[in-house]
Design a protein around this motif. Structure first.
Motif, short mmCIF file in Angstrom:
data_model
loop_
_atom_site.label_atom_id
_atom_site.label_comp_id
_atom_site.label_asym_id
_atom_site.label_seq_id
_atom_site.Cartn_x
_atom_site.Cartn_y
_atom_site.Cartn_z
N VAL A 248 0.84 -1.20 0.00
CA VAL A 248 0.00 0.00 0.00
C VAL A 248 0.87 1.25 0.00
N GLU A 249 1.93 1.25 0.80
CA GLU A 249 2.82 2.40 0.83
C GLU A 249 3.52 2.59 -0.51
N LEU A 250 3.95 1.49 -1.11
CA LEU A 250 4.63 1.57 -2.40
C LEU A 250 3.72 2.18 -3.46
N MET A 251 2.48 1.74 -3.47
CA MET A 251 1.56 2.17 -4.52
C MET A 251 0.90 3.52 -4.24
N GLY A 252 0.64 3.79 -2.98
CA GLY A 252 -0.10 5.01 -2.66
C GLY A 252 0.63 5.99 -1.77
N GLY A 253 1.89 5.69 -1.44
CA GLY A 253 2.62 6.49 -0.47
C GLY A 253 2.97 7.89 -0.92
N ALA A 254 2.81 8.18 -2.23
CA ALA A 254 3.02 9.55 -2.68
C ALA A 254 1.95 10.49 -2.12
N ASP A 255 0.82 9.92 -1.70
CA ASP A 255 -0.23 10.68 -1.02
C ASP A 255 0.12 10.71 0.47
#
Length: 236
Positions: free
Chosen positions: A209-216
């Motif tokens: 989840v962090e890898l895919m959405g961590g830019a948020d």
């Protein structure tokens, strides 16, 4: 156009605040408040609105470590609580979010003024969650992720503790739907629950989840909160 511009400013302020919280959670430091400190007095209402969106998580580092918040952060948090009382017909999640902020303020800066004696600790009703489907339950818990704090109890947390498999199903569904905010919020709750299936692979799931959405920054906040609480739980 003006409304769209205000919305963009608010979103930016929320992301700045969330980034500050993530930084503080990683370093055990104070929240820097860059999302509000740079705003002028004219934009003060927007600053408070940004704090209202982040909610109790603004002071989460000082709850988890704990450390005393800097006066600037505490003052803007208190002003937000006082400026945004929920309406009587407000949605349950709004009532609970406000309650979580008041609870945090009472802990870090007692006494909280402006509440009738004896009503400071009154919880909102959580009955709407009792019969909620696992999909709705996960969505609502993700919205109320600031209530997921180790060592803290409330009616929403008790509902979550009674349905770990449903929350796990919701976590998987959110990942499959690429709803990273919901997945991160559900993952934070799962970190605190007993009875989560081992086959879920929560730690690996949170990494994904962090890898895919961590830019948020709001996704990163939930994932980092989960990690801090998971590490604290391993020491107990």
């Amino acid at each position: 156009m003006e409304q769209a511009g205000t919305s963009a400013l608010l979103q930016g302020a929320v992301q700045d605040l969330a980034s500050d919280v993530v930084s503080a959670l990683r370093g055990g430091d104070h929240v820097r408040m860059s999302g509000t400190g740079a705003m002028s007095d004219v934009e003060g209402g927007l600053a408070l609105a940004a704090v209202r969106v982040v909610g109790a998580d603004l002071l989460l580092p000082h709850t988890l470590f704990p450390t005393p918040p800097v006066p600037e952060a505490l003052e803007v948090f208190r002003r937000t609580v006082e400026a945004f009382p929920p309406r009587p017909d407000a949605a349950p999640t709004v009532l609970w979010s406000h309650w979580a902020m008041r609870r945090t303020l009472r802990r870090l800066d007692p006494p909280l003024t402006g509440a009738p004696a004896g009503e400071e600790d009154t919880e909102p009703d959580a009955g709407w969650l009792d019969e909620a489907s696992w999909q709705l339950l996960t969505h609502q818990l993700a919205v109320l992720a600031p209530l997921a704090v180790r060592g803290e109890d409330c009616a929403v947390a008790r509902v979550a503790r009674g349905r770990p498999v449903d929350v796990a199903r919701g976590f998987v569904r959110a990942v499959r739907r690429r709803d990273w905010q919901q997945a991160a919020g559900a993952g934070r709750w799962l970190t605190l629950l007993d009875g989560v299936p081992d086959t879920l692979g929560l730690e690996t799931g949170l990494d994904f989840v962090e890898l895919m959405g961590g830019a948020d920054p709001r996704v990163a906040l939930q994932v980092q909160a989960a990690r801090v609480m998971r590490a604290a739980g391993a020491l107990v």
